[in-house]
Scaffold this motif. Structure first.
Motif, PDB file in Angstrom:
ATOM      1  N   MET A   5     -54.489  20.747 -21.244  1.00 21.37           N
ATOM      2  CA  MET A   5     -53.271  20.253 -21.429  1.00 21.37           C
ATOM      3  C   MET A   5     -52.602  21.254 -22.548  1.00 21.37           C
ATOM      4  O   MET A   5     -53.443  21.811 -23.117  1.00 21.37           O
ATOM      5  CB  MET A   5     -53.109  19.032 -21.730  1.00 21.37           C
ATOM      6  N   PHE A   6     -51.277  21.160 -22.331  1.00 12.42           N
ATOM      7  CA  PHE A   6     -50.758  21.960 -23.352  1.00 12.42           C
ATOM      8  C   PHE A   6     -49.692  21.114 -24.334  1.00 12.42           C
ATOM      9  O   PHE A   6     -49.468  20.149 -23.494  1.00 12.42           O
ATOM     10  CB  PHE A   6     -49.834  23.394 -22.737  1.00 12.42           C
ATOM     11  N   GLN A   7     -49.718  21.251 -25.527  1.00 14.17           N
ATOM     12  CA  GLN A   7     -48.709  20.337 -26.456  1.00 14.17           C
ATOM     13  C   GLN A   7     -47.750  20.956 -26.882  1.00 14.17           C
ATOM     14  O   GLN A   7     -48.088  22.262 -27.439  1.00 14.17           O
ATOM     15  CB  GLN A   7     -49.610  19.730 -27.422  1.00 14.17           C
ATOM     16  N   ARG A   8     -46.695  20.098 -27.450  1.00 13.37           N
ATOM     17  CA  ARG A   8     -45.500  20.988 -28.044  1.00 13.37           C
ATOM     18  C   ARG A   8     -45.591  20.947 -29.553  1.00 13.37           C
ATOM     19  O   ARG A   8     -46.151  19.772 -30.064  1.00 13.37           O
ATOM     20  CB  ARG A   8     -44.175  20.367 -27.586  1.00 13.37           C
ATOM     21  N   LEU A   9     -45.710  22.012 -30.280  1.00 16.88           N
ATOM     22  CA  LEU A   9     -45.601  21.895 -31.695  1.00 16.88           C
ATOM     23  C   LEU A   9     -44.787  20.996 -32.280  1.00 16.88           C
ATOM     24  O   LEU A   9     -43.668  21.147 -31.861  1.00 16.88           O
ATOM     25  CB  LEU A   9     -45.692  23.353 -32.389  1.00 16.88           C
ATOM     26  N   LEU A  59     -38.177  24.729 -20.580  1.00 10.13           N
ATOM     27  CA  LEU A  59     -39.509  25.049 -19.954  1.00 10.13           C
ATOM     28  C   LEU A  59     -39.011  25.341 -18.483  1.00 10.13           C
ATOM     29  O   LEU A  59     -37.926  24.837 -17.790  1.00 10.13           O
ATOM     30  CB  LEU A  59     -40.294  23.611 -20.015  1.00 10.13           C
ATOM     31  N   THR A  60     -40.003  26.064 -17.808  1.00 13.88           N
ATOM     32  CA  THR A  60     -40.147  26.008 -16.388  1.00 13.88           C
ATOM     33  C   THR A  60     -40.765  24.906 -15.759  1.00 13.88           C
ATOM     34  O   THR A  60     -41.297  24.266 -16.390  1.00 13.88           O
ATOM     35  CB  THR A  60     -40.421  27.572 -15.996  1.00 13.88           C
ATOM     36  N   ALA A  77     -44.629  25.365 -16.571  1.00 11.67           N
ATOM     37  CA  ALA A  77     -44.692  25.054 -17.899  1.00 11.67           C
ATOM     38  C   ALA A  77     -44.832  23.313 -18.118  1.00 11.67           C
ATOM     39  O   ALA A  77     -45.511  22.925 -18.963  1.00 11.67           O
ATOM     40  CB  ALA A  77     -43.904  25.572 -18.821  1.00 11.67           C
ATOM     41  N   LEU A 109     -47.824  21.836 -16.899  1.00 10.08           N
ATOM     42  CA  LEU A 109     -49.032  22.091 -17.638  1.00 10.08           C
ATOM     43  C   LEU A 109     -48.955  21.484 -19.035  1.00 10.08           C
ATOM     44  O   LEU A 109     -49.861  20.860 -19.574  1.00 10.08           O
ATOM     45  CB  LEU A 109     -49.084  23.681 -18.115  1.00 10.08           C
ATOM     46  N   GLN A 110     -47.827  21.123 -19.461  1.00 12.84           N
ATOM     47  CA  GLN A 110     -47.658  20.005 -20.672  1.00 12.84           C
ATOM     48  C   GLN A 110     -47.874  18.630 -20.318  1.00 12.84           C
ATOM     49  O   GLN A 110     -48.625  18.006 -20.994  1.00 12.84           O
ATOM     50  CB  GLN A 110     -46.010  20.099 -21.128  1.00 12.84           C
ATOM     51  N   TRP A 166     -53.943  21.695 -16.509  1.00 14.24           N
ATOM     52  CA  TRP A 166     -54.164  22.744 -15.171  1.00 14.24           C
ATOM     53  C   TRP A 166     -54.883  22.003 -14.187  1.00 14.24           C
ATOM     54  O   TRP A 166     -54.887  22.640 -12.825  1.00 14.24           O
ATOM     55  CB  TRP A 166     -54.820  23.839 -15.436  1.00 14.24           C
ATOM     56  N   GLN A 167     -55.621  20.992 -14.616  1.00 16.08           N
ATOM     57  CA  GLN A 167     -56.276  20.345 -13.310  1.00 16.08           C
ATOM     58  C   GLN A 167     -55.398  19.588 -12.540  1.00 16.08           C
ATOM     59  O   GLN A 167     -54.498  18.859 -12.963  1.00 16.08           O
ATOM     60  CB  GLN A 167     -57.436  19.208 -14.206  1.00 16.08           C
TER      61      GLN A 167
END
Lengths: 99, 466
Positions: free
Chosen positions: A1-5, A30-31, A34, A37-38, A42-43
């Motif tokens: 995962m991606f996280q927002r700072l 974001l697109t 993106a 992914l957040q 990716w899984q």
């Protein structure tokens, strides 16, 4: 995962999108790729035509690994489409693994 | 077939530093260029989201902020900027270039008297076993997420490959208090010493070298492990990456990780230039094909290429080339002032110095040309059509003598990315197997559409001119 700072530099409006039927709020900068992914990582992003799992590689319109269904249209390049209020996003074969 | 054309006196494809600089220079000279860009906002990849930055300056570093002046000039100038526009077709003759443009689900036909290609670069497709697994991403893609929404990985990633971006991203993650787990650098440690012996270039390139040394120093001080001189890389896992394997000093090591961010340099995004039939030549230093340009950066009649799409020079050089192309175009139209001609000469001199210095970076981050030979046979080369190196080898043994024959034999390069990810790997493999040069081997024939377009979008052409 991606996280927002949490120290983001510019106040940014969030929009509501529907990902696989669930509502989420994401930054409007974001697109679609993106945002996914957040929200989900990716899984399970996509199942390729050969049956293998795939996820975005380049995020700049080159690799076509981010293909995703947006507002009912399949195979959109998720990394080039900005999110929008009320947008419906569906991963292609993500959790279902139906090939 | 298509509706009547819209006319653009000067069309520019791409709104990165090169496209923006060309447009601003032309607007200053009284022209109103039309700028087509795939993205929602100008800036290209390097200055993405700079109009409303998401990650703080402390995280991004000062090079990102540097584009602000150019971006502001672009936003304020009288320019016909068309974001969200994909140029999927182009046809050039003596009178100019016809363009097929896809925007908001409709296709438009444009006729441009002058065309400037400023499409920039893409990260090089560089196959290794497991690179198609979810959890392998380009480092540039991860940096795009950082710029677009201040997004960082929730777990410490492994960063692997070669090139300045690898260390820049690692440093940015460190500044965001999310340091990477491990950095795997293809460049052996001794290279850093070797380039310093090229004294003249090292002096010209001192800014690049100092910047790199500062980034690496900060990472080392923070205790981020760095392995220099790795000679092989693999990603393993069932449905996603679970571990990264790499060879260092002749021995294999395994690092558990669910995220591998790789970077193997950048190459010109070739599609539009290729589809126009422009001549390309292999650049031994940059290890990629570049379109042939003359001293004025013209690549054909009324056709110019500026920025990394014409050869890799970085953001500052792209901006410089954007101005140079605009000045060349004005000179062609006998519209330059003495002052502009002097500015052009100064820009050319600065470009020469900068590109000379960049030879150092090319040397430092050089990739092994034999990399693909060392990969296991099941390594995918063409991701779209899932064609492995073993299948390509077999096709070559059976008489596949060129990229287009291999395409016909195996379908490599025929998927939705149209060979962008595998094209030069296939050229490289053929050159190795057949003992030819990349120039002799050549590249795929690229034909429009160079972006994916549905029949519905093709049919939904504009009813009337705007």
């Amino acid at each position: 995962m991606f996280q927002r700072l949490d120290t983001a530099a510019t106040p940014t409006r969030h929009v509501q999108v529907w990902l696989d039927g669930e509502p989420h709020r994401v930054a409007e900068t974001l697109t679609v790729a993106a945002a996914v992914l957040q929200l989900r990582g990716w899984q399970g992003y996509r199942r390729h035509v050969d049956g293998t799992p795939r996820a975005p590689l380049c995020m700049m319109g080159v690799c076509q690994e981010c293909l995703i269904t947006i507002d009912g249209c399949a195979n959109r390049q998720g990394c080039l489409e900005p999110v929008a209020e009320g947008m419906r996003i569906e991963r292609q074969g993500g959790d279902i693994h139906d090939g | 077939m298509m509706a009547e054309s819209r006319n653009a006196d000067i069309a520019i494809v791409g709104a990165g530093p090169a496209g923006m600089a060309a447009a601003v220079t032309l607007a200053d000279a009284g022209y109103r260029p039309t700028v087509f860009d795939m993205n929602a906002a100008p800036g290209g990849q390097i200055y993405r989201q700079l109009h409303a930055p998401q990650a703080s300056d402390a995280v991004m570093g000062k090079d990102y902020r540097r584009g602000r002046e150019l971006l502001d000039a672009f936003l304020q100038a009288d320019i016909d900027h068309r974001p969200g526009s994909r140029v999927w077709w182009a046809d050039n003759d003596a009178s100019g270039t016809a363009l097929g443009v896809l925007a908001r689900g409709q296709t438009q036909r444009w006729q441009a008297r002058q065309l400037i290609l400023a499409g920039g670069a893409m990260e090089r497709g560089w196959p290794f076993r497991g690179w198609q697994l979810p959890g392998v991403m380009n480092a540039g893609a991860a940096q795009i997420l950082l710029k677009q929404g201040a997004l960082v990985p929730s777990i410490p990633p492994v960063l692997a490959g070669s090139g300045p971006l690898l260390y820049l991203l690692a440093w940015q993650y460190l500044r965001a208090a999310r340091p990477p787990a491990l950095i795997l650098d293809v460049a052996p440690a001794r290279r850093y010493g070797e380039v310093l012996h090229q004294v003249h270039r090292a002096w010209l390139g001192r800014d690049y070298l100092l910047k790199g040394a500062r980034l690496i120093g900060a990472l080392k001080r923070a205790g981020v492990p760095i392995r220099q001189g790795i000679t092989a890389l693999e990603a393993e896992g069932d449905t996603a990456v679970e571990r990264v394997r790499y060879r260092h000093k002749g021995r294999w090591h395994t690092q558990p990780s669910e995220l591998l961010l790789t970077h193997f340099g950048v190459t010109p995004e070739p599609q539009l230039a290729r589809s126009l039939g422009l001549e390309h030549v292999w650049h031994a230093g940059q290890q990629c094909f570049v379109p042939r340009r003359d001293a004025t950066l013209a690549a054909g009649t009324n056709l110019w290429i500026a920025g990394d799409g014409g050869g890799i020079g970085g953001a500052l050089n792209a901006e410089r080339e954007g101005r140079l192309v605009a000045l060349s175009l004005l000179e062609n139209e006998q519209r330059t002032t003495a002052e502009q001609r002097r500015e052009g000469q100064a820009l050319l001199a600065a470009r020469r110095r900068d590109l000379e210095a960049r030879c150092l970076l090319e040397r430092l981050f050089r990739l092994p040309e034999s990399w693909l030979d060392d990969q296991s046979a099941e390594t995918l080369v063409c991701r779209c059509e899932s064609v492995s190196r073993g299948e390509l080898d077999l096709a070559i043994t059976q008489g596949g003598a060129g990229p287009n024959q291999l395409k016909a034999f195996t379908r490599c390069g025929m998927g939705p990315c149209q060979g962008r990810q595998c094209g030069e790997s296939v050229t490289r493999l053929l050159a190795q197997r057949l003992g030819g040069t990349p120039d002799a081997v050549g590249y795929y024939h690229i034909r429009p559409p160079v972006h994916s377009i549905t029949l519905g979008e093709l049919a939904a052409r504009e009813a009337s001119r705007a």
